[in-house]
Design a protein around this motif. Structure first.
Motif, short mmCIF file in Angstrom:
data_model
loop_
_atom_site.label_atom_id
_atom_site.label_comp_id
_atom_site.label_asym_id
_atom_site.label_seq_id
_atom_site.Cartn_x
_atom_site.Cartn_y
_atom_site.Cartn_z
N TRP A 1 -9.90 2.13 -4.98
CA TRP A 1 -8.89 3.11 -4.59
C TRP A 1 -9.30 3.84 -3.32
CZ3 TRP A 1 -8.29 8.13 -3.31
CH2 TRP A 1 -6.98 8.63 -3.27
N VAL A 2 -10.55 4.27 -3.24
CA VAL A 2 -11.04 4.99 -2.06
C VAL A 2 -10.93 4.09 -0.83
CG1 VAL A 2 -13.11 5.95 -0.96
CG2 VAL A 2 -12.55 6.57 -3.31
N ARG A 3 -11.31 2.83 -0.96
CA ARG A 3 -11.25 1.89 0.16
C ARG A 3 -9.80 1.70 0.64
NH1 ARG A 3 -12.52 -2.34 -2.29
NH2 ARG A 3 -10.59 -3.45 -2.12
N CYS A 4 -8.88 1.48 -0.27
CA CYS A 4 -7.48 1.26 0.11
C CYS A 4 -6.82 2.53 0.63
CB CYS A 4 -6.70 0.69 -1.07
SG CYS A 4 -7.17 -1.01 -1.47
N ASN A 5 -7.14 3.67 0.04
CA ASN A 5 -6.61 4.93 0.54
C ASN A 5 -7.09 5.17 1.97
OD1 ASN A 5 -5.42 7.74 0.25
ND2 ASN A 5 -7.56 8.20 0.67
N MET B 1 -7.53 15.82 6.22
CA MET B 1 -6.84 15.53 4.96
C MET B 1 -7.44 14.25 4.41
SD MET B 1 -2.92 16.49 5.79
CE MET B 1 -2.52 18.10 6.43
N SER B 2 -7.68 14.23 3.12
CA SER B 2 -8.44 13.10 2.57
C SER B 2 -7.60 11.98 1.97
CB SER B 2 -9.44 13.60 1.53
OG SER B 2 -8.76 14.32 0.52
N THR B 3 -6.32 12.22 1.70
CA THR B 3 -5.53 11.14 1.11
C THR B 3 -4.30 10.81 1.97
OG1 THR B 3 -4.07 12.54 -0.24
CG2 THR B 3 -6.20 11.89 -1.23
N ALA B 4 -3.87 9.58 1.85
CA ALA B 4 -2.67 9.14 2.55
C ALA B 4 -1.46 9.93 2.06
CB ALA B 4 -2.46 7.64 2.33
N HIS B 5 -1.46 10.27 0.79
CA HIS B 5 -0.35 11.05 0.22
C HIS B 5 -0.28 12.44 0.85
CE1 HIS B 5 2.64 12.40 -2.60
NE2 HIS B 5 1.84 13.35 -3.06
N GLU B 6 -1.42 13.10 1.02
CA GLU B 6 -1.44 14.43 1.66
C GLU B 6 -0.89 14.35 3.09
OE1 GLU B 6 -5.12 17.17 0.78
OE2 GLU B 6 -5.78 15.09 0.89
N LYS C 1 0.81 -1.22 0.00
CA LYS C 1 0.00 0.00 0.00
C LYS C 1 0.84 1.28 0.00
CE LYS C 1 -3.81 -2.27 0.10
NZ LYS C 1 -3.30 -3.40 -0.66
N PHE C 2 2.16 1.18 -0.13
CA PHE C 2 2.96 2.39 -0.09
C PHE C 2 2.69 3.30 -1.28
CE2 PHE C 2 6.68 5.16 -0.18
CZ PHE C 2 6.59 5.66 1.12
N GLY C 3 2.23 2.77 -2.37
CA GLY C 3 1.89 3.59 -3.54
C GLY C 3 0.79 4.60 -3.27
N PHE C 4 -0.08 4.29 -2.30
CA PHE C 4 -1.12 5.26 -1.91
C PHE C 4 -0.49 6.41 -1.13
CE2 PHE C 4 -3.35 1.32 -2.64
CZ PHE C 4 -4.48 1.73 -3.34
N VAL C 5 0.59 6.13 -0.45
CA VAL C 5 1.26 7.12 0.38
C VAL C 5 2.20 8.01 -0.45
CG1 VAL C 5 2.94 7.36 2.25
CG2 VAL C 5 1.07 5.75 2.47
N ASP C 6 2.96 7.41 -1.35
CA ASP C 6 3.91 8.22 -2.13
C ASP C 6 3.28 8.83 -3.37
OD1 ASP C 6 3.84 6.19 -4.04
OD2 ASP C 6 5.93 5.61 -3.80
N GLY C 7 2.01 8.52 -3.63
CA GLY C 7 1.29 9.14 -4.73
C GLY C 7 1.44 8.44 -6.06
N THR C 8 2.11 7.29 -6.11
CA THR C 8 2.27 6.59 -7.39
C THR C 8 1.00 5.87 -7.81
OG1 THR C 8 3.27 4.67 -6.29
CG2 THR C 8 4.78 6.33 -7.17
N ILE C 9 0.13 5.55 -6.87
CA ILE C 9 -1.18 4.99 -7.22
C ILE C 9 -2.15 6.18 -7.21
CG2 ILE C 9 -2.99 3.34 -6.65
CD1 ILE C 9 -0.86 1.72 -5.14
#
Length: 186
Positions: free
Chosen positions: A80-84, A106-111, A59-67
């Motif tokens: 995507w919403v569920r995993c984020n 904040m709405s995303t893991a990346h933010e 799930k790191f792609g949700f954090v670094d913004g690559t997904i």
């Protein structure tokens, strides 16, 4: 009929264990991925531990913004919403309450990840100086060999983590890496 096809496609994506959207049956929002929460002054070690844990969960792609978040009409949007949301929950579970409360809107893991890095990541120069100072003053003293070696190894590994990675393809980077490894061995 199209809605049923979308649900089947989402289910197939979510059930594929190699999919970035796969969640295991034991994955839940209250899951603690690491044992030591971010308190502010431990950001560098915390972020490394979280990076490893989120990578293990794929799930790191949700954090670094690559997904990247798909458009709402995309078949992958709900997955995507569920995993984020799960990644956000895991990050918030690994942070002390005062800091976590400041991230709730904040709405995303990346933010969240970017905000935490901006707030708590120490610049390299002071941290490198501090580590080198600790290395130069470290003595075995009353420590047994294993404890001394562990402290020494931890400092060398932390120092190595701050070193820039060379993009050299000529071969001399290997010589430099070998030299650094030799210097860091006790």
């Amino acid at each position: 009929m199209a809605k049923n096809a979308n649900n089947q496609a989402n289910r197939a994506i979510s059930e594929d264990t190699s999919s970035l959207y796969f969640l295991q049956s034991g994955d839940h929002p209250g899951l603690m991925l690491i044992s030591t929460p971010l308190s502010g002054n431990n950001y560098n070690i915390w972020s490394r531990a979280m990076h490893m844990a989120l990578t293990a969960k794929n799930k790191f792609g949700f954090v670094d913004g690559t997904i990247v978040q798909p458009k709402p009409d995309d078949l992958l949007y709900n997955a995507w919403v569920r995993c984020n949301s799960m990644a956000v929950s895991w990050i918030l579970q690994a942070i002390v309450r005062d800091i976590a409360e400041s991230l709730m809107y904040m709405s995303t893991a990346h933010e969240i990840w970017t905000d935490l890095k901006d707030r708590f990541h120490e610049s390299n120069a002071p941290k490198i100086f501090q580590i080198k100072k600790l290395l130069s003053s470290l003595q075995q003293g009353s420590l047994d060999e294993s404890s001394y070696y562990t402290k020494l190894r931890t400092l060398w590994d932390e120092l190595r983590d701050f070193q820039p990675v060379s993009a050299c393809r000529c071969g001399s980077a290997k010589e430099w890496t070998d030299y650094c490894s030799q210097e860091c061995s006790p």
